[in-house]
Write a protein that holds these residues in place. Structure first.
Motif, short mmCIF file in Angstrom:
data_model
loop_
_atom_site.label_atom_id
_atom_site.label_comp_id
_atom_site.label_asym_id
_atom_site.label_seq_id
_atom_site.Cartn_x
_atom_site.Cartn_y
_atom_site.Cartn_z
N ASP A 14 -1.33 -4.96 -0.72
CA ASP A 14 -1.70 -4.16 0.40
C ASP A 14 -1.68 -5.18 1.54
O ASP A 14 -2.00 -6.13 1.54
CB ASP A 14 -2.95 -3.69 0.15
CG ASP A 14 -3.23 -2.47 0.99
OD1 ASP A 14 -3.13 -1.07 0.62
OD2 ASP A 14 -3.53 -2.72 2.38
N LEU A 15 -1.38 -4.34 2.63
CA LEU A 15 -1.37 -5.03 3.95
C LEU A 15 -2.70 -5.43 4.60
O LEU A 15 -2.76 -6.10 5.34
CB LEU A 15 -0.55 -4.23 5.14
CG LEU A 15 0.07 -4.78 6.33
CD1 LEU A 15 1.13 -5.88 5.68
CD2 LEU A 15 1.14 -3.64 6.53
N SER A 16 -3.73 -4.66 4.05
CA SER A 16 -5.26 -4.76 4.60
C SER A 16 -5.71 -6.05 4.19
O SER A 16 -6.21 -6.19 3.00
CB SER A 16 -6.07 -3.59 4.12
OG SER A 16 -7.37 -3.94 4.41
N GLY A 36 -0.06 -8.64 1.68
CA GLY A 36 1.34 -8.91 1.95
C GLY A 36 1.87 -7.40 2.32
O GLY A 36 1.25 -6.10 2.16
N ASP A 37 3.27 -7.43 2.80
CA ASP A 37 3.88 -6.45 3.17
C ASP A 37 4.84 -5.93 2.07
O ASP A 37 5.85 -6.59 1.60
CB ASP A 37 4.72 -6.60 4.22
CG ASP A 37 5.79 -5.57 4.88
OD1 ASP A 37 5.69 -4.55 4.10
OD2 ASP A 37 6.30 -5.65 6.15
N PHE A 38 4.53 -4.70 1.27
CA PHE A 38 5.47 -4.54 0.01
C PHE A 38 6.91 -4.19 0.46
O PHE A 38 7.59 -4.06 -0.54
CB PHE A 38 4.71 -3.45 -0.70
CG PHE A 38 4.29 -2.03 0.10
CD1 PHE A 38 5.09 -1.72 0.75
CD2 PHE A 38 3.01 -1.67 -0.18
CE1 PHE A 38 4.86 -0.37 1.39
CE2 PHE A 38 2.58 -0.84 0.45
CZ PHE A 38 3.59 0.27 1.33
N ILE A 39 7.16 -4.11 1.52
CA ILE A 39 8.47 -3.67 1.88
C ILE A 39 9.25 -4.93 1.73
O ILE A 39 10.70 -5.00 1.52
CB ILE A 39 8.66 -3.17 3.37
CG1 ILE A 39 7.85 -1.58 3.32
CG2 ILE A 39 10.01 -3.01 3.87
CD1 ILE A 39 7.49 -1.41 5.00
N ARG A 55 1.29 4.29 -5.16
CA ARG A 55 0.23 5.59 -4.95
C ARG A 55 -0.23 5.92 -3.49
O ARG A 55 -0.77 4.94 -2.77
CB ARG A 55 -0.98 5.36 -5.61
CG ARG A 55 -2.03 6.44 -5.86
CD ARG A 55 -3.07 6.31 -6.54
NE ARG A 55 -3.82 7.58 -6.58
CZ ARG A 55 -4.64 7.96 -5.54
NH1 ARG A 55 -4.95 7.11 -4.76
NH2 ARG A 55 -5.27 9.21 -5.65
N PHE A 56 0.54 6.95 -2.91
CA PHE A 56 -0.05 7.24 -1.60
C PHE A 56 0.35 6.26 -0.67
O PHE A 56 -0.43 5.94 0.41
CB PHE A 56 -1.45 7.60 -1.37
CG PHE A 56 -1.78 8.94 -2.04
CD1 PHE A 56 -0.95 9.64 -2.83
CD2 PHE A 56 -3.07 9.82 -1.88
CE1 PHE A 56 -1.22 11.06 -3.33
CE2 PHE A 56 -3.17 10.80 -2.42
CZ PHE A 56 -2.35 11.63 -2.95
N THR A 57 1.36 5.54 -0.70
CA THR A 57 1.89 4.60 0.19
C THR A 57 3.12 5.06 0.85
O THR A 57 3.17 4.65 2.08
CB THR A 57 1.91 3.06 -0.36
OG1 THR A 57 2.67 3.28 -1.55
CG2 THR A 57 0.55 2.56 -0.72
N HIS A 59 4.02 7.79 2.26
CA HIS A 59 3.74 8.34 3.41
C HIS A 59 3.05 7.69 4.53
O HIS A 59 2.91 8.19 5.59
CB HIS A 59 2.72 9.74 3.10
CG HIS A 59 1.59 9.64 2.45
ND1 HIS A 59 1.22 10.12 1.05
CD2 HIS A 59 0.43 9.02 2.91
CE1 HIS A 59 0.20 9.93 1.05
NE2 HIS A 59 -0.57 9.23 1.91
N ALA A 60 2.52 6.46 4.21
CA ALA A 60 1.97 5.55 5.19
C ALA A 60 3.13 4.84 6.05
O ALA A 60 2.65 3.89 7.01
CB ALA A 60 0.85 4.67 4.45
N ILE A 61 4.20 5.02 5.68
CA ILE A 61 5.33 4.00 6.47
C ILE A 61 6.37 5.03 6.96
O ILE A 61 6.59 6.23 6.49
CB ILE A 61 5.84 3.05 5.30
CG1 ILE A 61 6.56 3.65 4.12
CG2 ILE A 61 4.92 2.21 4.77
CD1 ILE A 61 7.14 2.89 3.07
#
Ligand SMILES: C[S@@+](CC[C@H](N)C(=O)[O-])C[C@H]1O[C@@H](n2cnc3c(N)ncnc32)[C@H](O)[C@@H]1O
Length: 161
Positions: A14-16, A36-39, A55-57, A59-61
């Motif tokens: 996760d980026l957080s 880290g940045d999963f992209i 999971r629910f990621t 729609h966050a990008i």
């Protein structure tokens, strides 16, 4: 934690920074928590995962980031590896609330949410080389308290190559 507890070796990204630091303090070893940045392709080793779970990621990008993420996951999965996705879709009751950011994306209650059109995500996965084994959008997938919005659930398999 659930997947680690059933015996899988888990890398959780996760980026957080705050969330990852808090989880790292648990000193569990498995999951292995990474901020880290999963992209970013370099965060994942090529052909190293049996499974990836988003999971629910998605729609966050934004939509450009989604394209990069799908390619990154294709590269990171072993041939035959499965990509499990759960994401909010355009039939979610939160759709349209708040300030519009891009197509199907709104900023509401301090959250950016880009509601997904299931057929478009399925087509994007196929274009990259996944075989889509399962795709459904319905309630019952992610009930939380009194909320049970329709959620998209997809299982996509990385083809050989
Ligand atoms: C709606 S939350 C879902 C969190 C968790 N997966 C869950 O199901 O409860 C979206 C998460 O995606 C993370 N995120 C957004 N963009 C990211 C990126 N590029 N790389 C890694 N994490 C990201 C955010 O920090 C946030 O924790």
């Amino acid at each position: 934690m659930f997947f680690a507890d059933i015996g899988l070796d888990v890398v959780a990204i996760d980026l957080s920074d705050a969330a990852i630091r808090m989880l790292q303090k648990l000193e569990r070893g498995n999951p292995h928590f990474i901020c880290g940045d999963f992209i970013n392709e370099s965060v994942h080793q090529s052909k190293s995962y049996d499974y990836a779970y988003s999971r629910f990621t998605i729609h966050a990008i934004n939509s450009k980031q989604e394209q990069l993420l799908l390619r990154s996951m294709y590269r990171a999965l072993k041939p035959g590896g499965k990509f499990f996705i759960e994401v909010r879709g355009i039939h979610d009751p939160l759709y349209g609330k708040g300030q519009q950011q891009e197509r199907n994306a709104f900023f509401y209650n301090n959250h950016y949410r880009r509601f997904i059109v299931m057929d478009e995500l399925v087509a994007a996965l196929r274009k990259i080389g996944f075989r889509v084994e399962y795709a459904q959008e319905r309630t019952g997938f992610a009930p939380y308290g009194n909320d049970d919005p329709p959620v998209i659930r997809i299982v996509a398999i990385r083809q050989e190559g």
